[in-house]
Design a protein around this motif. Sequence first.
Motif, PDB file in Angstrom:
ATOM      1  N   ARG A   5       0.846  -1.208   0.000  1.00 30.98           N
ATOM      2  CA  ARG A   5       0.000   0.000   0.000  1.00 30.98           C
ATOM      3  C   ARG A   5       0.876   1.251   0.000  1.00 30.98           C
ATOM      4  O   ARG A   5       0.618   2.202  -0.751  1.00 30.98           O
ATOM      5  CB  ARG A   5      -0.929  -0.019   1.219  1.00 30.98           C
ATOM      6  N   GLU A 167      -4.459  -2.049  -5.336  1.00 33.06           N
ATOM      7  CA  GLU A 167      -5.366  -3.191  -5.485  1.00 33.06           C
ATOM      8  C   GLU A 167      -4.674  -4.492  -5.093  1.00 33.06           C
ATOM      9  O   GLU A 167      -5.275  -5.349  -4.443  1.00 33.06           O
ATOM     10  CB  GLU A 167      -5.892  -3.283  -6.924  1.00 33.06           C
ATOM     11  N   SER A 170      -4.656  -4.645  -1.382  1.00 34.91           N
ATOM     12  CA  SER A 170      -5.993  -4.970  -0.878  1.00 34.91           C
ATOM     13  C   SER A 170      -6.273  -6.472  -1.003  1.00 34.91           C
ATOM     14  O   SER A 170      -6.771  -7.101  -0.065  1.00 34.91           O
ATOM     15  CB  SER A 170      -7.042  -4.170  -1.638  1.00 34.91           C
ATOM     16  N   ARG A 173      -4.149  -8.453   1.449  1.00 34.04           N
ATOM     17  CA  ARG A 173      -4.701  -8.335   2.796  1.00 34.04           C
ATOM     18  C   ARG A 173      -5.907  -9.254   2.966  1.00 34.04           C
ATOM     19  O   ARG A 173      -6.029  -9.960   3.962  1.00 34.04           O
ATOM     20  CB  ARG A 173      -5.097  -6.887   3.085  1.00 34.04           C
ATOM     21  N   ASP A 174      -6.776  -9.287   1.943  1.00 34.56           N
ATOM     22  CA  ASP A 174      -7.959 -10.144   1.996  1.00 34.56           C
ATOM     23  C   ASP A 174      -7.565 -11.623   2.021  1.00 34.56           C
ATOM     24  O   ASP A 174      -8.191 -12.431   2.715  1.00 34.56           O
ATOM     25  CB  ASP A 174      -8.886  -9.874   0.814  1.00 34.56           C
TER      26      ASP A 174
END
Length: 177
Positions: A5, A167, A170, A173-174
Motif C-alpha cells: 500500500r 489493489e 488490498s 490483505r484479503d
Amino acid sequence: MRALRVAGIAIIALSAGAALLPAGKTISSDMIGGLLVAAGLIETMAGSLRREARPFAMAAGIVTALAGVLFIVDHETHFFPRVVPIIAWLLVRSVVLLGALTETAGSVRRWTAISAGLDFLLGILLIAGLSISTIVISIFGPTRELIAAFAWILAASFVVNGLMLLEVASCERDAAA
C-alpha cells in the motif's frame, strides 16, 4: 500488506512530481531519470512482496529503473532523443505486464491489464505524435504544451501503476485474513 500500500501511494506521489515537470521551459534528463529510478525501485521492492506474478512485477520495476538510469547517464540536450527511451520503456513494460496476466486473477488481473494497456497506448501515442512534434520542434523548439504532454504521459503511467499496487495490497490483505 502495508508495504504494498505504501509503495502504491509513493508511486502515485511520484506522478505528482511528473505532472509538475512542465513548470519549466525544459525537462531535465536527471529529473526524469530520478523519477523513473525511484518508481522502478519502489515497484521492484513491491514486486518482491507479491505472491502472484512476482518475477513479472519485479521485471516491470527493473525496466523502469533501467530507463531512469539511461536518462541520468545520457545528458542529451535535445527533446527527441529523450522521447525514444520513454517509448521503449512504455512498450517493454506493457509486454512484461501482459506476461503477468498469466499469473494473476480477479481484480489484480484487471488492474494489471489496465496498466499494461495504458502503457502500450501511451507508447503508441508518443510514436504517433513524434512525426507531428518533429515539425513543431524544428520550427519553434520544444513548446510548453509538448513538454506538458510528455510529463503527463509519465504521470498517467505512474498513477495507474500506483492504483494497481493498491489493489494488489488490498487483495493480499484479503487473502491473509
